[in-house]
Design an enzyme around this catalytic site. Structure first.
Site, PDB file in Angstrom:
ATOM      1  N   HIS A   1     -10.629 -55.418  -7.274  1.00 17.48           N
ATOM      2  CA  HIS A   1     -10.439 -54.703  -8.528  1.00 17.48           C
ATOM      3  C   HIS A   1     -10.393 -55.749  -9.639  1.00 17.48           C
ATOM      4  O   HIS A   1      -9.966 -56.881  -9.424  1.00 17.48           O
ATOM      5  CB  HIS A   1      -9.114 -53.937  -8.459  1.00 17.48           C
ATOM      6  CG  HIS A   1      -8.836 -53.021  -9.610  1.00 17.48           C
ATOM      7  ND1 HIS A   1      -8.407 -53.486 -10.836  1.00 17.48           N
ATOM      8  CD2 HIS A   1      -8.911 -51.673  -9.723  1.00 17.48           C
ATOM      9  CE1 HIS A   1      -8.222 -52.459 -11.648  1.00 17.48           C
ATOM     10  NE2 HIS A   1      -8.522 -51.343 -11.006  1.00 17.48           N
TER      11      HIS A   1
ATOM     12  N   ASP B   1      -3.150 -57.956  -3.716  1.00 19.28           N
ATOM     13  CA  ASP B   1      -3.179 -56.722  -4.504  1.00 19.28           C
ATOM     14  C   ASP B   1      -2.913 -55.569  -3.533  1.00 19.28           C
ATOM     15  O   ASP B   1      -3.771 -55.207  -2.734  1.00 19.28           O
ATOM     16  CB  ASP B   1      -4.545 -56.581  -5.173  1.00 19.28           C
ATOM     17  CG  ASP B   1      -4.766 -55.213  -5.825  1.00 19.28           C
ATOM     18  OD1 ASP B   1      -3.854 -54.369  -5.782  1.00 19.28           O
ATOM     19  OD2 ASP B   1      -5.871 -54.996  -6.362  1.00 19.28           O
TER      20      ASP B   1
ATOM     21  N   LYS C   1       0.811 -44.917  -8.409  1.00 16.23           N
ATOM     22  CA  LYS C   1      -0.060 -44.529  -7.309  1.00 16.23           C
ATOM     23  C   LYS C   1       0.739 -44.047  -6.092  1.00 16.23           C
ATOM     24  O   LYS C   1       0.163 -43.615  -5.090  1.00 16.23           O
ATOM     25  CB  LYS C   1      -0.959 -45.697  -6.906  1.00 16.23           C
ATOM     26  CG  LYS C   1      -1.931 -46.133  -8.007  1.00 16.23           C
ATOM     27  CD  LYS C   1      -2.811 -47.272  -7.541  1.00 16.23           C
ATOM     28  CE  LYS C   1      -3.615 -47.865  -8.697  1.00 16.23           C
ATOM     29  NZ  LYS C   1      -4.618 -46.954  -9.259  1.00 16.23           N
TER      30      LYS C   1
ATOM     31  N   GLN D   1      -3.465 -50.152  -3.423  1.00 20.39           N
ATOM     32  CA  GLN D   1      -3.976 -49.056  -2.604  1.00 20.39           C
ATOM     33  C   GLN D   1      -3.405 -49.064  -1.193  1.00 20.39           C
ATOM     34  O   GLN D   1      -3.803 -48.242  -0.362  1.00 20.39           O
ATOM     35  CB  GLN D   1      -5.511 -49.127  -2.537  1.00 20.39           C
ATOM     36  CG  GLN D   1      -6.212 -49.021  -3.869  1.00 20.39           C
ATOM     37  CD  GLN D   1      -6.033 -47.653  -4.523  1.00 20.39           C
ATOM     38  OE1 GLN D   1      -5.694 -46.667  -3.865  1.00 20.39           O
ATOM     39  NE2 GLN D   1      -6.253 -47.583  -5.826  1.00 20.39           N
TER      40      GLN D   1
ATOM     41  N   CYS E   1     -13.533 -50.050 -11.946  1.00 26.33           N
ATOM     42  CA  CYS E   1     -12.969 -51.362 -12.292  1.00 26.33           C
ATOM     43  C   CYS E   1     -13.297 -52.392 -11.214  1.00 26.33           C
ATOM     44  O   CYS E   1     -12.444 -53.211 -10.833  1.00 26.33           O
ATOM     45  CB  CYS E   1     -11.463 -51.279 -12.502  1.00 26.33           C
ATOM     46  SG  CYS E   1     -10.980 -50.215 -13.859  1.00 26.33           S
TER      47      CYS E   1
END
Length: 408
Positions: A122, A199, A225, A202, A365
């Site tokens: 991302h 990261d 999220k 997700q 993104c």
């Protein structure tokens, strides 16, 4: 464990109609909806406990501080951190990753060093390292994905070397849904004297994550999220690393003593939390963690896997569809990115919206990944705890309707 059939009743937003059709919300990778329990926690803070934290001695300030720091402890337990000092509250994943680049990166990266990332990142885990390399003269190196978009340990080992100082990698791709073997890559990074930055935007909402077991140095994720309000998030960092790092924002809560020509900072975690924080939002993040914990993260992952498996099987029955990422549902998280031949993703999303179905279309993104895939944009459906097989059926029917609409 919560009954997935009853979970939807906690989400009032899902009761509405869009364009005269029942809302089918399949844009969860962008942001998740909020259950009544989380909304109530946010409202309760503003109605009953609204005060600044850490600074006041009155009753409201004490209650707000207890709830705010209580949320920090919930985060610590949820991701398996050793101490609340390792839990930095942020505005989201982007803020956390930039903090690491601007603080740890600025102090430890110089000309000749190497920063390793991948093509699937991302932008939030791409641009901070790109810009750090430009500022310092370091070299940016890339782990080439496998044919299905996954990141292999072998490819990572071939790129990470003696000059590598930082490895920045996604845990789960927001485009392909691929799950990165973080623990193995962390070991390779450490064997070469590098730190690993992950990261987890997700990953944390969708599966059990244990930062200690993974042995990551930094791990960032967002609250919005995972059922919590926007503007909330967390940066986990190993205590020994965070203690050596300098803050990148100054004022308010992070101050210890201020003199005319020098100042000192509070201890962890507060030295990285300048100004008045998103108090109600982080308290609501704690409520979201309570909600997910009651369900069980293994159950969340299993539920999403069933939906993805079903969606992949049904989508492959439709001619003209290209699916990106592995076709094996066991190798991906709860999202599917695709294109429908002859239809621009934005047109597809518009037609589906007329049917009350919300999906995402664009480059997500992740423009370097789009270039690697050989496309400008894609469509994406992403699932969460309140989605059902019936909603997958509605989505599949919407795809067929789109083909008819465009004469395909």
């Amino acid at each position: 464990m919560k009954d997935f059939a009853k979970i939807r009743s906690d989400f009032k937003i899902l009761e509405q109609e869009v364009n005269g059709k029942p809302l089918v919300y399949l844009d969860n990778a962008a942001t998740a909806q909020k259950p009544k329990q989380v909304v109530d926690a946010l409202v309760s803070y503003y109605e009953m406990d609204n005060a600044n934290v850490h600074r006041g001695v009155h009753t409201l300030a004490g209650r707000a501080t207890d709830a705010y720091e209580g949320a920090r402890e919930k985060v610590r337990a949820f991701i398996g951190a050793s101490h609340t000092k390792e839990i930095i509250f942020t505005r989201g994943t982007t803020t956390g990753l930039n903090l690491v680049a601007d603080s740890y990166g600025a102090a430890n990266i110089s000309s000749g060093d190497e920063i390793v990332i991948s093509h699937v990142e991302h932008h939030s885990n791409f641009i901070p390292w790109q810009q750090l390399a430009k500022r310092t003269g370091a070299t940016l190196k890339f782990i080439e994905p496998e044919e299905d978009g996954s990141i292999s340990v072998e490819k990572a080992a071939s790129v990470i070397g003696a000059k590598t100082k930082i490895v920045a990698i996604t845990h789960v791709s927001n485009v392909l849904g691929t799950i990165t073997p973080i623990q193995a890559i962390a070991q390779i990074a450490h064997e070469n004297g590098a730190v690993i930055v992950v990261d987890g935007a997700q990953a944390v909402p969708h599966m059990a994550v244990d930062v200690a077991a993974l042995d990551v140095d930094f791990y960032a994720f967002s609250g919005h999220k995972m059922l919590a309000p926007t503007g909330t998030g967390v940066l986990y960092g190993k205590k020994a690393l965070l203690e050596k790092m300098e803050p990148t924002e100054f004022g308010g809560e992070m101050i210890d003593f201020v003199n005319l020509y020098d100042s000192t900072w509070k201890e962890l975690p507060w030295k990285f939390e300048a100004g008045t924080p998103t108090i109600g939002g982080q308290i609501a993040l704690g409520a979201a963690i309570d909600y997910l914990t009651e369900i069980g993260m293994d159950a969340v992952h299993l539920h999403e896997g069933e939906l993805v498996r079903y969606a992949l099987a049904e989508m492959q029955k439709i001619s003209g569809i290209t699916i990106y990422g592995p076709l094996d549902a066991n190798k991906r998280a709860g999202l599917v990115t695709f294109n429908l031949e002859g239809v621009h993703p934005h047109d597809l999303a518009t037609v589906l919206d007329e049917e009350g179905i919300a999906i995402r279309a664009g480059h997500h993104c992740a423009q370097p990944l789009m270039k690697w895939l050989g496309v400008n944009s894609t469509a994406r459906v992403s699932f969460y705890i309140y989605n059902t097989k019936e909603e997958v059926d509605a989505f599949i029917q919407g795809l067929k309707l789109t083909k008819e609409y465009f004469g395909l």
